[in-house]
Motif scaffolding. Sequence first.
Motif, PDB file in Angstrom:
ATOM      1  N   GLY A 270      35.711  48.305  35.387  1.00 19.37           N
ATOM      2  CA  GLY A 270      36.919  47.552  35.681  1.00 19.37           C
ATOM      3  C   GLY A 270      37.655  48.068  36.888  1.00 19.37           C
ATOM      4  N   TYR A 271      38.742  47.388  37.167  1.00 24.25           N
ATOM      5  CA  TYR A 271      39.570  47.701  38.333  1.00 24.25           C
ATOM      6  C   TYR A 271      41.015  47.467  37.941  1.00 24.25           C
ATOM      7  CZ  TYR A 271      41.603  47.338  43.018  1.00 24.25           C
ATOM      8  OH  TYR A 271      42.380  47.520  44.142  1.00 24.25           O
ATOM      9  N   ILE A 278      41.298  44.184  35.710  1.00 22.25           N
ATOM     10  CA  ILE A 278      40.044  43.515  35.359  1.00 22.25           C
ATOM     11  C   ILE A 278      39.210  44.499  34.556  1.00 22.25           C
ATOM     12  CG2 ILE A 278      37.957  42.382  36.208  1.00 22.25           C
ATOM     13  CD1 ILE A 278      39.464  41.755  38.786  1.00 22.25           C
ATOM     14  N   ASP A 279      38.761  44.073  33.388  1.00 22.77           N
ATOM     15  CA  ASP A 279      37.955  44.942  32.531  1.00 22.77           C
ATOM     16  C   ASP A 279      36.813  44.129  31.938  1.00 22.77           C
ATOM     17  OD1 ASP A 279      37.924  47.681  30.888  1.00 22.77           O
ATOM     18  OD2 ASP A 279      37.464  46.034  29.505  1.00 22.77           O
ATOM     19  N   ILE A 359      41.053  39.699  32.178  1.00 28.60           N
ATOM     20  CA  ILE A 359      41.718  39.675  33.482  1.00 28.60           C
ATOM     21  C   ILE A 359      43.212  39.549  33.241  1.00 28.60           C
ATOM     22  CG2 ILE A 359      41.942  38.502  35.699  1.00 28.60           C
ATOM     23  CD1 ILE A 359      39.113  37.431  35.315  1.00 28.60           C
ATOM     24  N   PHE A 360      43.983  40.483  33.783  1.00 26.44           N
ATOM     25  CA  PHE A 360      45.437  40.476  33.650  1.00 26.44           C
ATOM     26  C   PHE A 360      46.053  40.354  35.051  1.00 26.44           C
ATOM     27  CE2 PHE A 360      43.524  43.193  30.435  1.00 26.44           C
ATOM     28  CZ  PHE A 360      44.032  42.657  29.258  1.00 26.44           C
ATOM     29  N   TYR A 361      47.027  39.467  35.169  1.00 23.32           N
ATOM     30  CA  TYR A 361      47.698  39.324  36.456  1.00 23.32           C
ATOM     31  C   TYR A 361      49.186  39.086  36.221  1.00 23.32           C
ATOM     32  CZ  TYR A 361      48.601  38.110  41.287  1.00 23.32           C
ATOM     33  OH  TYR A 361      49.090  38.103  42.575  1.00 23.32           O
ATOM     34  N   ASP A 362      50.004  39.826  36.966  1.00 18.30           N
ATOM     35  CA  ASP A 362      51.453  39.677  36.900  1.00 18.30           C
ATOM     36  C   ASP A 362      51.946  39.027  38.186  1.00 18.30           C
ATOM     37  OD1 ASP A 362      51.337  40.982  34.518  1.00 18.30           O
ATOM     38  OD2 ASP A 362      52.155  42.878  35.239  1.00 18.30           O
ATOM     39  N   PHE A 363      52.527  37.837  38.041  1.00 17.47           N
ATOM     40  CA  PHE A 363      53.177  37.210  39.194  1.00 17.47           C
ATOM     41  C   PHE A 363      54.523  37.903  39.399  1.00 17.47           C
ATOM     42  CE2 PHE A 363      50.257  33.937  37.754  1.00 17.47           C
ATOM     43  CZ  PHE A 363      49.704  33.505  38.947  1.00 17.47           C
ATOM     44  N   ALA A 364      54.738  38.397  40.589  1.00 13.59           N
ATOM     45  CA  ALA A 364      55.909  39.233  40.870  1.00 13.59           C
ATOM     46  C   ALA A 364      57.208  38.448  40.712  1.00 13.59           C
ATOM     47  CB  ALA A 364      55.818  39.801  42.281  1.00 13.59           C
ATOM     48  N   ALA A 378      47.117  36.456  31.030  1.00 16.23           N
ATOM     49  CA  ALA A 378      45.964  37.211  30.530  1.00 16.23           C
ATOM     50  C   ALA A 378      44.845  36.232  30.192  1.00 16.23           C
ATOM     51  CB  ALA A 378      46.337  38.021  29.296  1.00 16.23           C
ATOM     52  N   LEU A 379      43.672  36.472  30.761  1.00  9.94           N
ATOM     53  CA  LEU A 379      42.502  35.633  30.534  1.00  9.94           C
ATOM     54  C   LEU A 379      41.423  36.480  29.867  1.00  9.94           C
ATOM     55  CD1 LEU A 379      41.068  32.864  31.096  1.00  9.94           C
ATOM     56  CD2 LEU A 379      40.223  33.915  33.213  1.00  9.94           C
ATOM     57  N   ASN A 380      40.836  35.959  28.788  1.00  6.23           N
ATOM     58  CA  ASN A 380      39.787  36.684  28.078  1.00  6.23           C
ATOM     59  C   ASN A 380      38.620  35.745  27.818  1.00  6.23           C
ATOM     60  OD1 ASN A 380      38.583  37.170  25.110  1.00  6.23           O
ATOM     61  ND2 ASN A 380      38.986  39.147  26.067  1.00  6.23           N
TER      62      ASN A 380
END
Length: 565
Positions: A270-271, A278-279, A359-364, A378-380
């Motif tokens: 992951g990253y 991302i995992d 996949i995790f993403y935070d919109f600022a 969060a997408l799985n």
Amino acid sequence: MRKLSLLLLSLSVGSLCAQENDSIPKKDHGKVFGGFESNSQWYLNDKERGLSHPEDPIRSNNYLLVNYQIGKFTAGVQVESYEPNALLNYNPGFKGTDLATYYASYKSDKFEATAGYFYEQFGSGLLLRAWEDRALGINTALRGGRILFRPSDNIRLTALYGRQRTGFDVAHGDVYGFDSDLNLSQLFKFETSDLSVGASYVGRYEKIDMPNPPVDELTNAFAGRFNFIHNSFYISGEYNYKQKDILLNALNTLNYNFVKPGNAVLLNFGYSKEGLGIDATLRRLENMGFLSERTPTSAGDGLSTSLNFNDKVLNYTPALTKQHHSNLANIYVFQAQSRVSFVDPTIMMSGETGGQIDIFYDFAKETTLGGKYGTKVALNLSSWYNLPGSYRFNPAQYETNFFGVGQKYFSDYNIEVKKQLSESWHTAFSYINQYYNKEWLQGGEEVNTNIVIAEATYNFSPSKSIRVEAEHMWADADFKNWAGGTVELNINDKYSLYVWDIMNYGNDDEKKQVHYYNVGGAYRIGATRIALNYGRQRGGLVCVGGVCRFVPESTGLSMQISTAF
């Protein structure tokens, strides 16, 4: 005057004595710590669902753990009580009241030794994990001895011997183990990276009471692993191999006439950086059922304690799928398929292969999609399959391919969006698409579901809040459509209440279109929690961390008490 002088003299002497005593080190009498947990249920009749309470309708599982520590020495005991019987569908070996586990250990900076019962895990647990989970009725502690040696900060060595707990007794098989962890970062002079490797061995010895057995009485298993981290990137891998083994039935004859080794491959990478994660995890299991006894104990009614109650299981193979908190998303849950199972000529399984990605993403904050408080997405995605290859039912045999996929078992694709609207309002929305091959996993129909979940939480104060959740499932087979809702109220730091209900309104059988309602609450004070619940249990799989236990349908009143001291 003389009395005053004597008084002053006595006070002075007392003060000097007190000062002298303060300078003397206080004797260490050690400390006592532990905990108590009780899970009780009163099963009631439910005419609408045609349920009758079992014999001994009031049942209770109780656990008292007491530890004593003085200096580098620690000892403890755990007493368990299942009176008059354990909760429904627990291992039948859990019955009555008795001393369950005990241990004594010594621990220094470099050395640790334990005698009695102990818990342990090598690597990811694919070869060995001795652990406890009371909600699942699992306690696979080993009774014997373990030594752990740390010659430096970069090396850890573990050796053990024991017999695995089953009920209030232990299994017949002798378990031997050795594990090593080595950190190589200093050796390679890494400054922004970390590299560690490990190796494990597990042996299970059990006498085979049959002429000319096709396998050795000692089954050996080996594993190697690595873990590498560089800045925001990480990757780890593990390979496990188990010598050929057999599973016997009550007549000491083979369940199947093939004898093969097993193996498992696990890869995780992951990253991660601020705002993005991302995992991904990939795993392949082939014939990796590993029991401390080759002949599973019968639990009656054609059930096996090993196969039906997670009893005498040496290794840990959890389902690698998202653990949902939704009631409806947990109707069709996947269990890892690590064993060989030939049900009939159309359903022949030798393990599983697949993976999941998060996949995790935070919109600022203060952006178009982030808004004032930001937005979290969060997408799985996960999919699992039988191993590809050639299978024959009679005579039973199989040959697998390492790459590729076979019959599909399960998939879960979901997305969750969390949005804070104000200082007090928090919202979340989830969409879940699931495929469950019930024909292969349980017996029944293949099911495709679509689930939507919306929830909102309002915080009146830091300790007072209310949460409301609504959910709906569309299913094309089996039980068909469901709808449900939940309301939770946290009154303060001590009191909380909830009510929830799910209804199988789409069931083709109108008699089964019933409400599964539950109402309850909890009281907390310090380390003590008391909870009460009244309602209906749907029946099916209850899972914790990817490991599941089947529970039957029931209606009743339950109480949980837990405390630590």
